[in-house]
Design an enzyme around this catalytic site. Structure first.
Site, PDB file in Angstrom:
ATOM      1  CG  ASP A   1      -7.211   3.334   0.173  1.00 54.62           C
ATOM      2  OD1 ASP A   1      -7.217   2.355  -0.589  1.00 54.62           O
ATOM      3  OD2 ASP A   1      -6.159   3.878   0.576  1.00 54.62           O
TER       4      ASP A   1
ATOM      5  CG  ASP B   1      -2.714  -0.894   1.787  1.00 51.35           C
ATOM      6  OD1 ASP B   1      -2.834  -1.459   2.885  1.00 51.35           O
ATOM      7  OD2 ASP B   1      -2.728  -1.507   0.699  1.00 51.35           O
TER       8      ASP B   1
END
Length: 565
Positions: A18, A20
């Site tokens: 991922d 953020d």
């Protein structure tokens, strides 16, 4: 894919991350590259993954595009800054949609994970996903990938409880992944002999393998037994009565010895000295050149090791935290939380047995013993709900199972309700109340495998048929009671959605009977959640592309190195 040493990697080809909160600090809806700050330790962690020959991809929801909070050009500038600070990624997979757009790519849907695997030329099962929230874990597991959660202050406690694995930070997550790879490559073991001495002294003729447990336990040991069979002339398996039917379905087993072990069985009879003498004589008659004892993490291998010593087996190996004295020649240790199939495979690897090239470490059944078709006339295009469980604490309450069947039927699914011969009353009750088709008591284990293999999805608790579904490659909605760790006992390397209260008071208790009034971990499962989970796992047509000018740019799936620039 192969590693730099030319050998196929035992588990993973790629690691997906991922963006953020995992790679960079989470700045909500950021369109400014000057605000990009790497998470602590991220450059070093990624460097280790690259050095190990693993390919890297980013999978990220960016609904700010749909909301008009930043432009595609601004997002591209942010991603370019990420690569400037952290190095290039082999693929970027980005969902630009909002929650209400009905796409298949927005996490927790598995679309981005599946797309990243395709772009990297591999399979989701050979990918690991690292993220900071529950949506990342759901997307990973629903695609069949491994998931490691690295919590941040925004991660909810229930997301931590439900995660298949949790790491303190990105460096710890990388440690876990590389350790899992290494343990399937003949990790060093201790005992009276080193791993090297074990291999030098051991003959490959006849190997006795033991797993005296129930069907699910035997099934998850299957990859390790295939590894042993690839390097042995003959494999003899010791199993108990509860695992006999599953053992007959395993590839690589040449002969079965069925014998109940009172230190393993959940309702054991008293230890009978004469029975132990008979078992010792039977084990001696095998003439094994070596023996490997496979156990669950909470079981001891030492009582059986003593009998094998008395039977004259020259080399005995097992996983053991307890001091084994002279009972084990090969004493292997593994970290807590390791998936059970990998735990068993690591023991086989320590003894010098690895899966041959092309044999993935998935659960698998012998094709020659499976029926060509189910024993009942069932058409394709159905779901299976299996309400029973070998351990009562892991079974969803019958009334809730009936509600689940009713909800699935109302959603347009054809539902078969399965169960063993002792579960006919249960399956009749669930099928009648929910509008399902009752198959309770009408199938052997092999015939049940044939039914599960043709199902679009299986709804089942943590019990043998969950692992049987994994062995035939069918997605699973897992109604998982948290009495044992999900990361160890989840259906292995198939698409899964976990439901149930992962933080319930029975967590990690290994209770056989629910210790809490009302069985809250599973009684609270909303049937609508099951319908949504099935929808997540069962392939359905992609939605039409958004119209031009809608603010939902199509094609934000970067699939080449440096594609974010």
């Amino acid at each position: 894919m192969t590693g730099r040493e030319g050998r196929p990697r035992p588990l993973f080809d790629a690691v997906l991350l991922d963006r953020d909160g995992t790679l960079i600090e989470d700045v909500p809806y950021n369109g400014d590259p000057e605000k990009v700050r790497p998470m602590p330790g991220a450059p070093e962690a990624l460097a280790r993954l690259r050095a190990a020959g693993l390919r890297l991809g980013v999978v990220t929801n960016q609904s700010g595009l749909a909301r008009g909070l930043f432009t595609a050009a601004e997002m591209g500038a942010v991603n370019a800054r990420v690569e400037e600070l952290l190095g290039p990624f082999d693929t970027w997979q980005i969902c630009p949609h909002g929650d209400g757009d009905g796409c298949r790519c927005r996490k927790p849907a598995p679309g981005l994970v599946a797309a990243a695997a395709r772009a990297l030329g591999t399979d989701p099962r050979r990918c690991a996903m690292i993220g900071d929230i529950g949506r990342d874990m759901t997307a990973a597991v629903a695609a069949g990938a491994a998931g490691i959660l690295v919590p941040t202050p925004v991660t909810r406690p229930e997301e931590v409880a439900a995660a298949p694995s949790v790491a303190a930070d990105l460096a710890d997550a990388v440690d876990q992944l590389l350790r899992r790879q290494a343990l399937l490559r003949a990790a060093p073991a201790t005992g009276r002999l080193s791993t090297a001495a074990w291999r030098a002294g051991g003959q490959r003729g006849t190997v006795l393998v033991a797993r005296s447990d129930s069907a699910g336990d035997v099934l998850v040991t299957g990859p390790a037994i295939r590894a042993v069979a690839a390097g042995a002339d003959r494999v003899v398996m010791l199993c108990g009565p509860r695992g006999r039917a599953a053992a007959r379905l395993l590839p690589g087993v040449d002969e079965l010895i069925e014998w109940p072990l009172p230190w393993i069985d959940p309702a054991p009879a008293p230890v009978q000295p004469e029975a132990m003498r008979e078992l010792t004589a039977r084990l001696a008659a095998v003439g094994a050149d070596q023996a490997l004892i496979f156990t669950s993490f909470h079981q001891s291998a030492l009582p059986l090791a003593l009998l094998l010593r008395m039977a004259g087996v020259p080399l005995v190996g097992a996983i053991s935290d307890d001091y084994p004295g002279s009972l084990l020649d090969l004493r292997h240790r593994v970290p807590a939380g390791m998936p059970e199939p990998e735990r068993a495979l690591s023991l086989a690897a320590a003894a010098g047995f690895e899966l041959p090239a092309g044999d993935e470490p998935t659960l698998r059944l012998r094709a020659d013993v499976l029926p060509a078709r189910p024993p009942v006339d069932v058409r394709t295009g159905y779901l299976v709900v299996h309400p029973g469980a070998s351990v009562p604490a892991r079974a969803c309450p019958p009334g809730r199972c009936a509600d689940i069947v009713a909800a699935l039927t109302h959603a347009g699914h054809r539902v078969l309700v399965t169960g063993g011969p002792g579960e006919r009353d249960l399956t009749a009750q669930v099928a009648a109340a929910g509008g399902g088709i009752d198959l309770g008591g009408r199938t052997s284990l092999g015939e049940l495998a044939a039914v599960l293999a043709r199902a679009a999805c299986v709804v089942v608790g943590n019990t043998g048929p969950a692992h049987l579904a994994a062995a035939v490659g069918t997605p699973v909605v897992s109604l998982f009671a948290p009495t044992v760790p999900f990361g160890q006992w989840a259906p292995y390397r198939v698409p899964v959605v976990r439901l149930g209260d992962a933080g319930a008071g029975c967590r990690d208790s290994r209770a056989g009977v629910c210790p809490l009034p009302g069985h809250p971990c599973l009684a609270g499962v909303d049937p609508a959640e099951v319908v949504a989970a099935v929808d997540l796992l069962v392939t359905r047509p992609l939605p039409p592309p958004p119209p031009a000018g809608s603010g939902h740019p199509a094609g934000f799936h970067y699939t080449t190195p440096g594609g974010a620039r």
